[in-house]
Scaffold this active site. Structure first.
Site, mmCIF file in Angstrom:
data_model
loop_
_atom_site.group_PDB
_atom_site.id
_atom_site.type_symbol
_atom_site.label_atom_id
_atom_site.label_comp_id
_atom_site.label_asym_id
_atom_site.label_seq_id
_atom_site.Cartn_x
_atom_site.Cartn_y
_atom_site.Cartn_z
ATOM 1 N N HIS A 1 0.842 -1.204 0.000
ATOM 2 C CA HIS A 1 0.000 0.000 0.000
ATOM 3 C C HIS A 1 0.876 1.253 0.000
ATOM 4 O O HIS A 1 0.645 2.190 -0.785
ATOM 5 C CB HIS A 1 -0.914 -0.012 1.231
ATOM 6 C CG HIS A 1 -1.703 1.239 1.422
ATOM 7 N ND1 HIS A 1 -3.033 1.352 1.075
ATOM 8 C CD2 HIS A 1 -1.350 2.464 1.937
ATOM 9 C CE1 HIS A 1 -3.458 2.572 1.352
ATOM 10 N NE2 HIS A 1 -2.460 3.271 1.888
ATOM 11 N N GLU A 2 1.870 1.253 0.869
ATOM 12 C CA GLU A 2 2.758 2.423 0.945
ATOM 13 C C GLU A 2 3.627 2.539 -0.301
ATOM 14 O O GLU A 2 3.983 3.650 -0.707
ATOM 15 C CB GLU A 2 3.625 2.347 2.201
ATOM 16 C CG GLU A 2 2.842 2.360 3.507
ATOM 17 C CD GLU A 2 1.890 3.542 3.628
ATOM 18 O OE1 GLU A 2 2.206 4.625 3.090
ATOM 19 O OE2 GLU A 2 0.827 3.385 4.239
ATOM 20 N N HIS B 1 1.984 4.619 -2.768
ATOM 21 C CA HIS B 1 2.204 6.063 -2.573
ATOM 22 C C HIS B 1 3.633 6.458 -2.965
ATOM 23 O O HIS B 1 3.862 7.513 -3.556
ATOM 24 C CB HIS B 1 1.986 6.454 -1.111
ATOM 25 C CG HIS B 1 0.584 6.273 -0.615
ATOM 26 N ND1 HIS B 1 -0.506 6.765 -1.290
ATOM 27 C CD2 HIS B 1 0.105 5.663 0.505
ATOM 28 C CE1 HIS B 1 -1.604 6.474 -0.609
ATOM 29 N NE2 HIS B 1 -1.266 5.802 0.480
#
Length: 433
Positions: free
Chosen positions: A25-26, A29
């Site tokens: 998920h990170e 980003h």
């Protein structure tokens, strides 16, 4: 001892899956942020004390002690203060702004998040949830189409004494005998024809039996290599309709579809059967829609869980659980008496569903969630466009630091929700069987 080891292995697999999901998920980003030239100071999986970290380029990468989240720290998340803010919580906002902007040099002038255009901000903030969506769908496809799901065969595993039998096969006193028992059906029988028509799936048997709701049907079974013809009169009961993928069938209004189903009073043998890619993908879409409805209903779900914890109501087996509850369910799955392939598929489905939940939950338009930053970027874009059209000037980026009190309030709510769910999973856990 073996059951305990399997139980612990299930918990470990799911915790590892959650940690990887958070980490990716990170990454969702991190990658676009670096592509757009933003200096990313930290990439961390977890919260609390740092267990291990290393630095590569401008970024410190690390793992923290509590694997319940993660974050990337981008330079210039908040703009410099244009004029003194004297509203509520001004000291908190000032301190947070100083911490975020500490260490910014002239070289970072064009590497700050707040200076990005709205489309670039949206790309960075949506990257994390979209990564979870991709992972969720991928894991579901692997589980259901690569490994398979337990599907009923045409072979009878057990014949019950009545249709009201419980999980152990016990019948209430005075209950009528089951249609299968009256017809002379035996464990090991394999159905080959229904009402004279060859069948290759139990759904085809159901379809044939449903044609004769007021008269007996015929079943041809293979018993020890010989064919036997049986006359059977099923009991018809209204049941919810499910798709081949296991998802509930819904009508145009979103309500469950029901139909009269013939009940014979038998348990069929099952085997792992891979589904088509289309069915698995449809299941993932349905599951995502279900997550949207579940998250929208989360406050009521948490209230119900709190009630069940203190004995006011029974615990809903389909209700909200904490990460502790997820671990308990994973442990029960791996300790269950089912094939190894079924255990693996179930764990992948569980982790895939968690990723879909992360996707939906992170899109809530509340800071500090990704959806809050998305909402901020959309608001900023709209404000700047309108100002240019009306006043002919650009008001500049919005100051998201002023929304920090809301972010703190959301954090408190999230922590309270977590505490309630963990307490419920300790006192009144959900069990699979």
């Amino acid at each position: 001892m073996i059951d305990l080891l399997l139980y612990l292995a299930g918990i470990a697999v799911v915790l590892l899956g959650i940690a990887l999901s958070i980490g990716l998920h990170e990454v969702g980003h991190l990658v676009p942020a670096k592509i757009f030239g933003i200096r990313v100071n930290q990439y961390m999986v977890g919260f609390g004390p740092t267990v291990k970290s290393w630095t590569k380029g401008d970024t410190e990468y690390g793992i923290k002690a509590i694997p319940l989240g993660g974050y990337i720290l981008m330079t210039g998340m908040y703009p410099p203060e244009s004029k003194p803010y004297k509203g509520p919580f001004s000291s908190w906002i000032k301190e947070a702004r100083q911490q975020v902007r500490e260490g910014i040099t002239d070289a970072d002038e064009d590497r700050q998040f707040y200076k990005l255009s709205a489309p670039k901000k949206l790309t960075i903030m949506l990257g994390g949830p979209l990564m979870n969506l991709f992972l969720g769908v991928l894991l579901i496809l692997v589980a259901m189409s690569g490994i398979g799901t337990m599907q009923p065969t045409l072979t009878v595993n057990q014949v019950y004494q009545c249709v009201e039998a419980d999980a152990q096969g016990n019948c209430p006193t005075g209950a009528p005998e089951s249609p299968a028992l009256l017809a002379g059906m035996l464990p090991g029988d394999t159905v080959s024809m229904a009402n004279g028509q060859p069948v290759v799936s139990w759904n085809e048997v159901i379809a044939q039996l449903s044609k004769n709701q007021t008269s007996p049907s015929s079943l041809t079974v293979n018993r020890n290599g010989q064919e036997q013809n049986l006359s059977i009169s099923p009991v018809f009961i209204e049941r919810q309709v499910f798709l081949e993928s296991g998802a509930a069938a819904l009508d145009a209004a979103g309500s469950p579809i029901t139909e009269l189903r013939p009940i014979l009073g038998i348990q069929l043998a099952s085997k792992m059967t891979p589904l088509s890619i289309q069915d698995s993908f449809q299941f993932s879409l349905t599951a995502t829609g279900g997550m949207l409805a579940f998250v929208a209903d989360l406050p009521r779900q948490v209230f119900k869980v709190a009630q069940s914890t203190f004995g006011v109501t029974d615990r809903d087996p389909n209700g909200a659980v904490s990460i502790l509850g997820v671990g308990q369910l994973a442990g029960e799955l791996t300790a269950a008496d089912i094939p190894v392939s079924a255990k693996l598929a179930s764990l992948l489905l569980l982790i895939g569903s968690l990723n879909l939940a992360l996707f939906v939950f992170n899109l809530l338009p509340l800071l500090p969630l990704d959806g809050g930053h998305v909402a901020g970027a959309l608001y900023e874009s709209g404000k700047r466009r309108i100002s240019k059209l009306v006043a002919g000037s650009d008001p500049g980026p919005i100051d998201t630091a002023k929304a920090l009190p809301l972010a703190y309030a959301v954090w408190i709510l999230l922590i309270l929700t977590g505490v309630i769910l963990i307490l419920a999973d300790v006192i009144n856990p959900i069990r699979l069987g």
